[in-house]
Every structure is written in C-alpha cells, then in structure tokens.
Scaffold this motif. Sequence first.
Motif, short mmCIF file in Angstrom:
data_model
loop_
_atom_site.label_atom_id
_atom_site.label_comp_id
_atom_site.label_asym_id
_atom_site.label_seq_id
_atom_site.Cartn_x
_atom_site.Cartn_y
_atom_site.Cartn_z
N SER A 283 -23.80 -8.72 -51.23
CA SER A 283 -23.31 -8.67 -49.68
C SER A 283 -22.48 -6.92 -50.58
CB SER A 283 -22.20 -9.07 -49.56
OG SER A 283 -21.77 -10.39 -50.13
N GLU A 284 -23.06 -7.01 -51.91
CA GLU A 284 -21.79 -5.34 -52.66
C GLU A 284 -22.72 -4.81 -52.74
OE1 GLU A 284 -18.89 -5.59 -54.70
OE2 GLU A 284 -18.83 -7.33 -53.63
N LEU A 285 -24.12 -5.22 -52.55
CA LEU A 285 -25.48 -3.93 -52.82
C LEU A 285 -24.94 -3.72 -51.42
CD1 LEU A 285 -28.15 -6.05 -53.59
CD2 LEU A 285 -26.98 -4.22 -55.03
N LEU A 286 -24.81 -4.06 -49.71
CA LEU A 286 -25.49 -3.98 -48.42
C LEU A 286 -23.87 -2.89 -49.03
CD1 LEU A 286 -24.91 -6.36 -46.03
CD2 LEU A 286 -26.03 -4.27 -45.68
N ILE A 287 -22.26 -3.22 -49.86
CA ILE A 287 -21.57 -1.99 -49.61
C ILE A 287 -21.88 -0.86 -50.66
CG2 ILE A 287 -19.16 -1.99 -50.41
CD1 ILE A 287 -18.73 -4.78 -50.32
N ARG A 288 -22.79 -1.41 -50.77
CA ARG A 288 -22.79 0.27 -51.75
C ARG A 288 -23.76 1.33 -51.07
NH1 ARG A 288 -24.51 -1.83 -57.10
NH2 ARG A 288 -23.14 -3.32 -57.39
N GLU A 289 -24.85 0.52 -50.13
CA GLU A 289 -25.63 1.53 -49.62
C GLU A 289 -25.75 1.95 -48.42
OE1 GLU A 289 -29.52 -0.93 -49.82
OE2 GLU A 289 -30.00 -1.20 -51.30
N GLN A 290 -24.48 0.92 -47.42
CA GLN A 290 -24.30 1.41 -46.23
C GLN A 290 -23.38 2.71 -46.62
OE1 GLN A 290 -24.63 0.07 -43.22
NE2 GLN A 290 -26.88 -0.29 -44.17
N PRO A 291 -23.02 3.47 -45.29
CA PRO A 291 -21.96 4.64 -45.72
C PRO A 291 -21.05 3.53 -45.48
CG PRO A 291 -23.57 5.13 -44.22
CD PRO A 291 -24.26 3.74 -44.92
N GLU A 292 -20.36 3.98 -45.48
CA GLU A 292 -18.83 3.28 -45.10
C GLU A 292 -18.43 3.90 -43.82
OE1 GLU A 292 -14.31 1.96 -47.63
OE2 GLU A 292 -16.46 2.06 -48.89
N ASN A 293 -17.49 2.33 -43.20
CA ASN A 293 -16.84 3.08 -41.71
C ASN A 293 -16.35 1.81 -41.39
OD1 ASN A 293 -18.65 0.99 -39.91
ND2 ASN A 293 -20.37 1.81 -39.83
N GLU A 294 -15.28 1.83 -40.26
CA GLU A 294 -14.23 0.84 -40.12
C GLU A 294 -15.00 -0.26 -40.01
OE1 GLU A 294 -10.90 0.40 -37.26
OE2 GLU A 294 -10.91 2.36 -38.59
N ASN A 295 -15.79 -0.41 -38.88
CA ASN A 295 -16.70 -1.61 -39.05
C ASN A 295 -17.01 -2.18 -39.91
OD1 ASN A 295 -16.74 -2.96 -36.37
ND2 ASN A 295 -19.13 -2.38 -35.89
N SER A 296 -17.92 -1.95 -40.48
CA SER A 296 -18.78 -2.11 -41.51
C SER A 296 -18.21 -2.78 -42.60
CB SER A 296 -19.47 -1.47 -42.19
OG SER A 296 -19.15 0.01 -43.17
N SER A 297 -16.58 -2.45 -43.00
CA SER A 297 -15.12 -2.77 -44.09
C SER A 297 -15.03 -3.96 -43.84
CB SER A 297 -14.16 -1.45 -43.97
OG SER A 297 -14.77 -0.32 -44.44
N TYR A 298 -14.73 -4.15 -42.35
CA TYR A 298 -14.17 -4.69 -41.49
C TYR A 298 -14.69 -5.99 -42.17
CZ TYR A 298 -12.70 -8.22 -38.74
OH TYR A 298 -11.82 -9.87 -38.23
N VAL A 299 -16.38 -5.75 -41.51
CA VAL A 299 -17.42 -6.63 -41.44
C VAL A 299 -17.83 -7.51 -42.73
CG1 VAL A 299 -19.72 -7.72 -41.12
CG2 VAL A 299 -18.80 -6.18 -39.83
N ILE A 300 -17.55 -6.66 -43.31
CA ILE A 300 -17.37 -6.99 -45.35
C ILE A 300 -16.49 -7.76 -46.11
CG2 ILE A 300 -18.50 -5.68 -47.64
CD1 ILE A 300 -19.98 -3.77 -46.27
N ALA A 301 -15.57 -7.38 -45.60
CA ALA A 301 -14.47 -7.70 -45.96
C ALA A 301 -14.46 -9.27 -45.79
CB ALA A 301 -13.56 -7.16 -45.39
#
Length: 486
Positions: free
Chosen positions: A276-294
């Motif tokens: 999930s840390e790798l995903l954060i680094r590779e994915q361009p940050e947007n509101e939706n993905s930040s919430y899912v990752i959190a």
Amino acid sequence: MRVYRNTLLRYALAVISVAIAILIRLSLNRVLGDRIAFAFVLCAVVATSWFGGRRPGLLSAFLGGIATWYFVLPPSLTLFGKTDAALSQLTAFMIISAVIALLTGSLRIANDAIQDREDQLEFMAAAMPEILFTADATGRIDNLSEKFHEYTGKSLSQLSTLGWSDLVHADEKDLTIDAWKSAMVQRTEFRSTCRLLAKDGTYRWFQCRAVPMRDKRRGTLRWFGVCADIHDHVTLEERLGEQTRTLARSNEDLQRFAYAASHDLQEPLRVIGIFSELLIREQPENENSSYVIAQIRRGVTRMQDLIQSSLDFSSIGSMAAETECVSSLEDSLSDALWSLKAMIEESGAQIIRNPLPEVAGHQVMMSRVFQNLIGNAIKFCSTKPPVIRIQANREEKGYIVSVSDNGVGIPMQFAERIFEPFRRIHSDNGRPGTGLGLASVRRIIEQNGGRIWVESEPGMGSTFFFTVRSAAKTFDEDSQAKTQSV
Ligand code: ADP
C-alpha cells in the motif's frame, strides 16, 4: 435380666422370695433343727436386692428376720419366749443382711451402668460406616466391628487363621506390614492408605489408623483402630487429576496455536503495508485514493495491534508460570510510567503514587498490569485532566493494590464483563484498543494467586483493585503515609 422397672413387682419379689425361703427352711426343719436358721432367708435377701434393688432387699431382710424368728426359731409360731442366743442371731442377721442388701443393690446398679455403656458402644460401632478394631499389645486383632464382616465376608476367627495382611492389595502389602510392625515396636500411631479385599473379590481404598492406649491399672497396652472407606474420594481425585492434565494439555495446544497463528498473520500484513506504501508512491495523489489508502493503513495498524495483543495475551501463561519470584512494585510502576511517558505528557495526567511494597510476582508482568490500568485511566478520561492514584494496603496474606482515576467510569453491570477478552463498553470515540488489556491483566493477577475487581460510578471515575501475595520482606506500613507526586 435387669432390675425390675415396676416398683410393685420389686416389693412383691421381696415378699415372695422370703416366703419361699421360709417354706424351704420349714420343710427341712426335721433335718436341720434350729441350725443355720437364717441361711435361706439370707439367700432370699441377696436375690431380692440383685433383681429388685436396695429397698426391696432391705424389706426382704426385715421380713426374713421376723419370719425366721416367728416360724423357725424355737419355740415356733410365737414371737415371745425365745432364748437370748436366738435374739443375738436375729440381731446379727438383721445387720448383716441389711449390709448385704445395700452392697448387692449398689453392685447391681453399677453392673447395669457398665452394661448400658457397653450396649451403647456396640451400637455406635455398628452404626459407624468405618471398620473398627482392637488389637492386643502384640498386634493380634481381637475385636472387629460388624462392618468388617459386611465388607470382607470374613469372621474374626477366619481372620486369625488367614492373617489380616492377606486382605491388603499386593501393591500396598509390604508398606502396610512395615508400618504396622514399626508402630508396634515404637508404640506410635499406625497409618496406612491401602486397598482391602471385599467379599466380591474387588478392592476398595481404605485409610487405616490405629492408636495405642495404655491401661494404667494393669500396665498393658491395647490398640484401637479404624479403617475408613475413601475409595470414592480417591477415584474422584484420580479422575480430577486426569481431567486437569487433559485440560492443561489442550490449553497448551491452544496457546501454541494462538501464538503460531498470530505470529504467521504478521507476515502477510507486513506485505499489505509495504504494497500500500508502494501504491501511494506510484499513484498520482487524488482525494479518493488518499482516503482509500488511509483506510488501508488504518486497517493494517488495527490488525497489527490486535495481533500483537493476542500474542501478548497468549504469552502470559508461559511467563507467569516461571519460577516464583519477588518483585518490587515500585520498580514495576516506574517501568510502566516510563513506557507511558508520551501518553502522560500529552494528556497532562497527574499521577499520585504512594510507596509500594515488594511482592511475590513477576516484575515484567506486574509492570504490564500497571501499564494497562494506567493506560486505560488516561484513555478513558472525562473532560477534566486525568488524576490517577496508585496505592497499596496491607491485608491478611498480602496487599490490595488500587489504581483509581477520575475518568468516565463504568456502569457496574459491566464490572465483570470488562475482564473478558474483546469486551469494550465505551464506543471507540477515538480511543484505540483491542479489548484484550483487562483480560491480560486478570490472567496475570490470577496466575499470581490474586484476584481483580473494579468499583466505579459513571461520570465520577473508577478504581481497579487487585490482590498480591506479600514477599518474605515486610512492607513498612508507615511509609504509606508519605505520598509523592510525579
Ligand atoms: P481496551 O482498553 O483495549 O478497550 P480493556 O480490556 O483494557 O480494552 O478494557 C475493556 C473495556 O473496559 C474498555 O473498552 C472500557 O470500555 C472499559 N474500561 C477499562 N478501563 C477503564 C477505565 N479506567 N475507565 C472507564 N472504562 C474503562
């Protein structure tokens, strides 16, 4: 035959026995002349006082004297004109027969009392569920209660030919014989737990005991013994022991399983965390993905907490079971406060600690108890800054330690349930936890031989109490007066 209970019969006996004695004496008059004139009535006096008691005996002495005077002593059938010698005989008879009546009557009463005692003892021996026996100084059994016959089917004479040791199970025979011989020689109490052969060929466990008693007057020694049937007790104990061993085994298996499962679960969880840390680094940050990752991060942390708590919980048994040790509660508390330093500073909690004693217990485990209780006191605080007081009071076998707070409190209907695993009664409300803290605390305290409970008033705060056994060193109670603030 006992002394007659009927008074009329007793006095009638006096009259009848005297009458018979006089008739016999008169029938022998021709042979005896005026010799042994009072002999027959004297026998009547003895018989009356033995069977009728002292007073009828005295009456028969009086009647016998008068009747012999009137009928037997010459001139007969008149009260007057008798010789001086006859008068002396009558006086001597009256005195002697009165004494004999009194003595015989008393003897009879004493004899009856002894007989009554013997009857009572016999009844008691028959009523008791144990086998009772007596033996002479050489150890030869000479008396056995009815229960022996009921159980073994053997009589005392059969036992004498057979020998009692043949009734003892082969496994305990030698030990029992040795114990009996040594008791005989040393004249000390005999004790043996052995199986005895029943008449149906089975064996039952008995606890046998015999004590020596010296007859002070004759100087001889006798043995009084009892064999109590403890078979049900022994078999129950054996069954309980077996069940406890099985339970301990399955408990160990369960703990090993919980430990292994918790341990193995950590690995895939770490992988989820890393990816999930790798995903954060590779994915361009947007509101939706930040919430899912959190959410993923939160889930992973929670899962890690739960696994760690389960590991801690399952490890308590093995650590607390370590050899008996003494720990300083002072040190345990200091360790706990050091671990909670950040939490204490952040919450501004005030910790009031009284001097604590040395106790029997595991230092690390005691520190874990304090860490959990103080951690909860801070976590479940109300709007006021937390004030936490720790103190120990002497009780019979050790101490009662208390940790009190001014937090939200606990409704008393949950006072028991909060100690069960995964029981949480306050909604999450930003208070992290797994519900295993108090369950761990209870496990530690109980394995240490103590107990734990809580007293609380919602909105006012809670006080957790637990008991610990004292160490060999004594705790200076005066020091409790000194209170220090951290
Ligand atoms: P956790 O703290 O992880 O929730 P615990 O087993 O330590 O689990 O406690 C069980 C529950 O008991 C808590 O969730 C809380 O509801 C209650 N509790 C424990 N300590 C306190 C306290 N000092 N004040 C109020 N409630 C408490």
